[in-house]
Design a protein around this motif. Structure first.
Motif, PDB file in Angstrom:
ATOM      1  N   GLU A 213     -12.285 -15.272  25.599  1.00 16.84           N
ATOM      2  CA  GLU A 213     -11.227 -16.048  24.921  1.00 16.84           C
ATOM      3  C   GLU A 213     -11.711 -15.974  23.416  1.00 16.84           C
ATOM      4  O   GLU A 213     -12.492 -16.640  22.913  1.00 16.84           O
ATOM      5  CB  GLU A 213     -10.914 -17.474  25.206  1.00 16.84           C
ATOM      6  CG  GLU A 213     -10.292 -17.783  26.549  1.00 16.84           C
ATOM      7  CD  GLU A 213     -10.130 -19.042  27.057  1.00 16.84           C
ATOM      8  OE1 GLU A 213      -9.539 -19.232  28.296  1.00 16.84           O
ATOM      9  OE2 GLU A 213     -10.647 -20.165  26.401  1.00 16.84           O
ATOM     10  N   PHE A 263      -2.025 -21.255  15.359  1.00 17.11           N
ATOM     11  CA  PHE A 263      -2.144 -22.525  16.543  1.00 17.11           C
ATOM     12  C   PHE A 263      -0.649 -23.043  16.292  1.00 17.11           C
ATOM     13  O   PHE A 263       0.164 -23.580  17.206  1.00 17.11           O
ATOM     14  CB  PHE A 263      -3.197 -23.467  16.021  1.00 17.11           C
ATOM     15  CG  PHE A 263      -3.162 -24.562  16.742  1.00 17.11           C
ATOM     16  CD1 PHE A 263      -3.855 -24.866  17.989  1.00 17.11           C
ATOM     17  CD2 PHE A 263      -2.766 -25.940  15.955  1.00 17.11           C
ATOM     18  CE1 PHE A 263      -3.758 -26.205  18.413  1.00 17.11           C
ATOM     19  CE2 PHE A 263      -2.693 -27.005  16.662  1.00 17.11           C
ATOM     20  CZ  PHE A 263      -3.116 -27.233  17.898  1.00 17.11           C
ATOM     21  N   VAL A 293      -1.417 -30.309  26.251  1.00 19.80           N
ATOM     22  CA  VAL A 293      -1.537 -28.804  26.195  1.00 19.80           C
ATOM     23  C   VAL A 293      -2.986 -28.352  26.364  1.00 19.80           C
ATOM     24  O   VAL A 293      -4.078 -29.338  26.041  1.00 19.80           O
ATOM     25  CB  VAL A 293      -1.052 -28.384  24.711  1.00 19.80           C
ATOM     26  CG1 VAL A 293      -2.147 -29.050  23.753  1.00 19.80           C
ATOM     27  CG2 VAL A 293      -0.864 -27.095  24.565  1.00 19.80           C
ATOM     28  N   SER A 295      -5.344 -25.338  24.910  1.00 22.21           N
ATOM     29  CA  SER A 295      -5.271 -24.233  23.533  1.00 22.21           C
ATOM     30  C   SER A 295      -6.246 -23.339  23.624  1.00 22.21           C
ATOM     31  O   SER A 295      -7.093 -23.401  22.715  1.00 22.21           O
ATOM     32  CB  SER A 295      -5.156 -25.207  22.502  1.00 22.21           C
ATOM     33  OG  SER A 295      -3.910 -26.128  22.420  1.00 22.21           O
TER      34      SER A 295
ATOM     35  N   GLU B 213      -5.924 -29.959  23.901  1.00 21.33           N
ATOM     36  CA  GLU B 213      -6.609 -29.337  23.284  1.00 21.33           C
ATOM     37  C   GLU B 213      -6.079 -28.938  21.863  1.00 21.33           C
ATOM     38  O   GLU B 213      -5.117 -28.361  21.928  1.00 21.33           O
ATOM     39  CB  GLU B 213      -7.096 -28.169  23.965  1.00 21.33           C
ATOM     40  CG  GLU B 213      -8.217 -28.301  25.094  1.00 21.33           C
ATOM     41  CD  GLU B 213      -8.175 -27.104  26.169  1.00 21.33           C
ATOM     42  OE1 GLU B 213      -8.941 -27.100  27.187  1.00 21.33           O
ATOM     43  OE2 GLU B 213      -7.582 -26.041  25.886  1.00 21.33           O
ATOM     44  N   GLY B 214      -6.719 -29.307  20.845  1.00 22.51           N
ATOM     45  CA  GLY B 214      -6.136 -29.277  19.426  1.00 22.51           C
ATOM     46  C   GLY B 214      -5.656 -30.554  19.160  1.00 22.51           C
ATOM     47  O   GLY B 214      -5.476 -31.005  17.755  1.00 22.51           O
ATOM     48  N   SER B 295     -12.941 -20.569  24.932  1.00 17.98           N
ATOM     49  CA  SER B 295     -12.555 -21.071  23.615  1.00 17.98           C
ATOM     50  C   SER B 295     -11.652 -21.902  23.374  1.00 17.98           C
ATOM     51  O   SER B 295     -10.602 -21.606  22.731  1.00 17.98           O
ATOM     52  CB  SER B 295     -12.520 -19.806  22.508  1.00 17.98           C
ATOM     53  OG  SER B 295     -13.542 -18.815  22.782  1.00 17.98           O
ATOM     54  N   PRO B 296     -11.670 -22.882  24.135  1.00 16.50           N
ATOM     55  CA  PRO B 296     -10.512 -23.936  23.840  1.00 16.50           C
ATOM     56  C   PRO B 296     -10.759 -24.846  22.486  1.00 16.50           C
ATOM     57  O   PRO B 296     -11.640 -25.034  21.898  1.00 16.50           O
ATOM     58  CB  PRO B 296     -10.813 -25.014  24.873  1.00 16.50           C
ATOM     59  CG  PRO B 296     -12.299 -25.114  25.187  1.00 16.50           C
ATOM     60  CD  PRO B 296     -12.693 -23.545  24.790  1.00 16.50           C
ATOM     61  N   LEU B 297      -9.422 -24.992  21.733  1.00 17.17           N
ATOM     62  CA  LEU B 297      -9.715 -25.721  20.629  1.00 17.17           C
ATOM     63  C   LEU B 297      -9.956 -27.248  20.767  1.00 17.17           C
ATOM     64  O   LEU B 297      -9.496 -27.644  21.988  1.00 17.17           O
ATOM     65  CB  LEU B 297      -8.410 -25.695  19.825  1.00 17.17           C
ATOM     66  CG  LEU B 297      -8.250 -24.201  19.297  1.00 17.17           C
ATOM     67  CD1 LEU B 297      -6.900 -23.777  18.850  1.00 17.17           C
ATOM     68  CD2 LEU B 297      -9.223 -23.799  18.230  1.00 17.17           C
TER      69      LEU B 297
END
Lengths: 339, 339, 339, 339
Positions: A213, A263, A293, A295, B213-214, B295-297
């Protein structure tokens, strides 16, 4: 009863690839619902074949990311949505290549994140693909390390001609799709793309045996693919940014710089998707998705960065099926093709 | 045989919280290996209790994100690593609050992404927590929608005093940890933090019953927590950015703006982690992780954004145990505590 | 002795404008050295004529920023440099228009800096141009304020066809020039553009009676122009990013997002310009320019942002004349044209 | 008649500097209106004295940017504005130093724009200052080039204690001022700073004999200074971001990352300044400034980047004098001091 679908097989010769979205003549006109049985070449146009074939020596810019297509979809007009269901995505060879490319990638300065430093060394890694065991085998350059990662084939580049009279390099991800480089684009999913020009002019390429990712070094496990898709059309339904539906998730994408804008686009698109198709108000969708979510990043190396916003369909209100249930329908059609 | 560990219980009164990393007097001195049995208040200091208690009316900036601590860890010096193992993180109430906050969050202009537009409306959502069923229940404002999400309790804010003589608000994530807001900070993991000042001055807070996430709207499912951690110390081992080890993954974090810099920091840190502890060269680690990384935020709303880079330990060379195997050791210690 | 230069006058009709760089058929073939006497329409294609003609109602996307041209320059090939000397740039009308455009500009969320907020109100301001007094007169909407600013006519959009087989909207600034929106592009300067395709395919448009640095609201004092340029060609001299030479300054531009990348590109380009043409080492040029450079912003609203790096020629080593002294030569040619 | 102003001379010894904004004990309490006659050391604390004294060898992080002060201003409270008028800023030595610093600056990767590349070489340039001729003399490392630039002395770092209980390194620019690194901070201007804590705790340092806009390599022509300021206080007048008034311009600053956010902050602040003090509506000010503003960059190297928005006072409506005419008043007071 099996639906009789039109079927087209395309195995491009080296000079039959497209290198842009828009600006290339269609290779075929197809009816909505057509099954396309395709081969795609890898992002290097097949020129990187050993650890000695450096991209800067064997590849000629801009002849990267060869596209199989474009296909003119009959009846497609601006404001419609093209649906591309991935029936199967299978590596066409038992090896794949990855590389560093000078001034390209996330952990190096680039032509736009411009510095006075020297580029990183240019290297090629050849990955062995064990298609029976579904494994990608990494062999280190500087040590004896040999490591296996699960194969997870996908297409980095899927798109239609862009809006605004533009022609974009196949290396660019944007609202028309293109080089999104997200691992979500795998067999079993349906990709929804807004149509910008008559005929849509769909193409795809850039197969990856797998990809992390963010595609950190700028290059995935690149390989030629044998790919079957069903291409369908939803008249009068718009799709502002590329979306993907899997059996389990709704997936929005956003492509922009800086990365926070990618994003924002993806998250706002998913909010608006829930508003349109699931009965949320915008503020309620904002709250709900903020907690629900996923992300994962797609790429942080291309000319635009791509961020993904996904939500599990099991979390959403029952009784809604987005895009008129087309994913469910195509999933079944794909199963019958394999049967 | 059970290790006899020192144990300290801290249940702060309203005036006993810290609001910064650095600059607050320690609430206790603890020996490495101590089990801390803590309560934390939610990010609103418990003041948002209904849909009518707006943050802008009931909260007083900067008295947000109350920290339980800081704890002076005996023997901790700059250059060491503090290890914080999360034995358990459990919601202390059967409800939690989330909100919009004017000019805060990813899908609004902010004080730095400054525009002339009006802020979004300010709203509070009260989530019911069904601790037996491990569910968080969302009730929409503008419709009858009621939806359940899995409970996944975590701490948004975990850190030590920063370097460079600084004192940072508990709302800031950076190299010292702080308001990282990553769902990875859950029970069962070990967080590694580089020590910047004598005593380390560790604290934590900002419990979330769950978080996307984020943290798109800027606020998670915020709740008071009952949390047990074991705090340990690795002398002479440095940790440049906060890292997390779980039973399955190595996790690096980076916090910066723009978001691509947070990504770069986390990815580079994970490269360097593999170089230090797993025998990779830097270029080989760059290639391998480019294909293997998730690569999750974490957050795209705080004063720095936080990106996570994770790799599955099963993919890595055998026979290596980072940080002298401390996670494995603390995992066992935690199990014996629960036994 | 006056050089006999070829001269071409072009006054396009409404359907004779181009809307892209690349992808449009040339309106004429010209020899290097040709004097072009041109008219350009404003960015609205002349449709915004009063405070009641809102862009969203009278303009049709993507028919914005009409380009006069493109011109095929004989002998121009990739790797050459096109030199465009601005002999004169004069408003063609005694009024000009500026506006807000929904979700466009620096102090609003946009389609990429995407938020859930409402757009700013859409407004039109008509500026009176006093061409004799060289003044632009602002009349406020919400008060009696009437204020004069000096006229400083310029072209927002100047460029050639892009590289990589691409066609870009006339709203885009990038390495091919395009919508740079810098006030440096005024009468008396020479703009150097790297040639990407045979014939170069030069065009220009988007006249501004004046513009603030950054073009904050996204729209300048937009007006039709009467413009005379001399177009010349330097064979075998490359120009990586658009450069401008005035009588007093060398000016580099960079266009990218985030804005710091535009800054990096322009600053690095100016370093490399001093290395190539003034005998500096790269590190010495980096140091010298760090103390000498002026860095006014061009636009912070377009699809790429544009940053300018300029240095006063009087500060530089004597006896060097970049681009073979072409600016000096064209300056004299322009003077003889006016004589 | 000469105003009898309190006057205080401070010449700190090496151990009497502060290294942070906030967190340092005041060196003196002063009444509003006091004339401060100060010396400041350079950003290296005077340790870089030749081309052989590399920052990485002679300087000890975080002991950079020594601050003269802080000064407790009697009566200053949160919500007030501190006004600092620069009577004179004169280099204290006939040389100054500039350097590259590993992983610091705009044209290199950094600790946050993290890459795998090697840092740039570390170099020191010693600039000769000809104070009579008002020139700074550059001597190249790698050639015989010797070049003069005009002296334009300024302070890179001017600020007060920050809000939110924070203590920030003297290397940080933000809403409290600090390391703004703008050439606008020269003799003759008045800097307005919002007060965040009782006593304001004003300090300054980081003198530059001159600086390019953007401070590209991260380091200006650094020198010790002899500086005289008058410090005054405006009760009940707020200032959200540091502002500067000169005889000719109003100047707003914004400090953030990415750079477009610094731009947005400064531009919005100037819009709001015109709304508050010059009778514009917000939309009219947005339009007017979009055409009138100058937007030179301050720094694109520090922990936050700083952008400047300036407007010529001659362009603004007559009969308004911001901040109760304090700049005009202090300008006269400064003149009488020099008389």
């Amino acid at each position: 009863m099996t639906t009789e679908r039109p079927r087209l097989t395309v195995r491009p010769k080296p000079d039959e690839y497209a290198w842009t979205f828009g600006g290339a003549a269609p290779v075929a006109r197809i009816a909505p619902g057509t099954v396309l049985d395709l081969t795609t070449e890898d992002c290097f146009a097949g020129r990187v074949t050993s650890t000695r074939t450096l991209v800067s020596e064997v590849c000629e810019f801009p002849f990267l990311n060869p596209q199989t297509g474009p296909f003119w979809v009959e009846g497609a007009e601006p404001g419609d949505t093209l649906a591309v269901h991935f029936v199967s995505v299978e590596p066409a060879r038992d090896w794949a290549a990855s590389t560093t490319v000078p001034l390209f990638g996330a952990l190096t300065s680039t032509h736009t994140t411009a510095t006075l430093q020297d580029p990183l060394p240019e290297r090629v890694w050849i990955w062995e693909l064990d298609r029976a065991a579904r494994l990608c085998r990494f062999s280190a350059h500087d040590s004896d390390l040999v490591l296996d990662l699960p194969m997870d084939p996908m297409h980095g580049t899927v798109g239609v001609a862009p809006a605004n009279l533009e022609v974009r390099s196949a290396l660019v991800p944007d609202a028309h799709g293109g080089n999104l480089d997200t691992p979500e684009m795998r067999a079993g999913v349906t990709c929804f793309l807004g149509v910008n020009v008559e005929g849509a002019l769909f193409s795809l390429g850039d197969g990856h045996a797998r990809q992390g990712e963010g595609e950190t070094c700028g290059v995935a496990v690149e390989c030629a693919m044998e790919t079957v898709v069903i291409v369908d059309l939803l008249k009068g339904v718009s799709t502002p940014w590329p979306r993907i539906e899997s059996d389990t998730h709704l997936v929005s994408t956003g492509s922009a710089r800086p990365l926070e804008d990618a994003f924002r686009i993806a998250q706002l698109d998913l909010v608006q998707w829930l508003v349109r198709d699931y009965g949320f108000s915008a503020m309620d969708a904002y709250q709900f998705l903020s907690q629900a979510v996923e992300s994962p990043l797609a790429n942080v190396c291309d000319t635009n960065y791509t961020s993904v916003a996904k939500v599990r369909k099991a979390y959403l209100p029952r009784g809604h099926d987005p895009y008129l249930g087309l994913h469910t329908h195509l999933r079944e059609a794909a199963a019958s093709l394999r049967a």
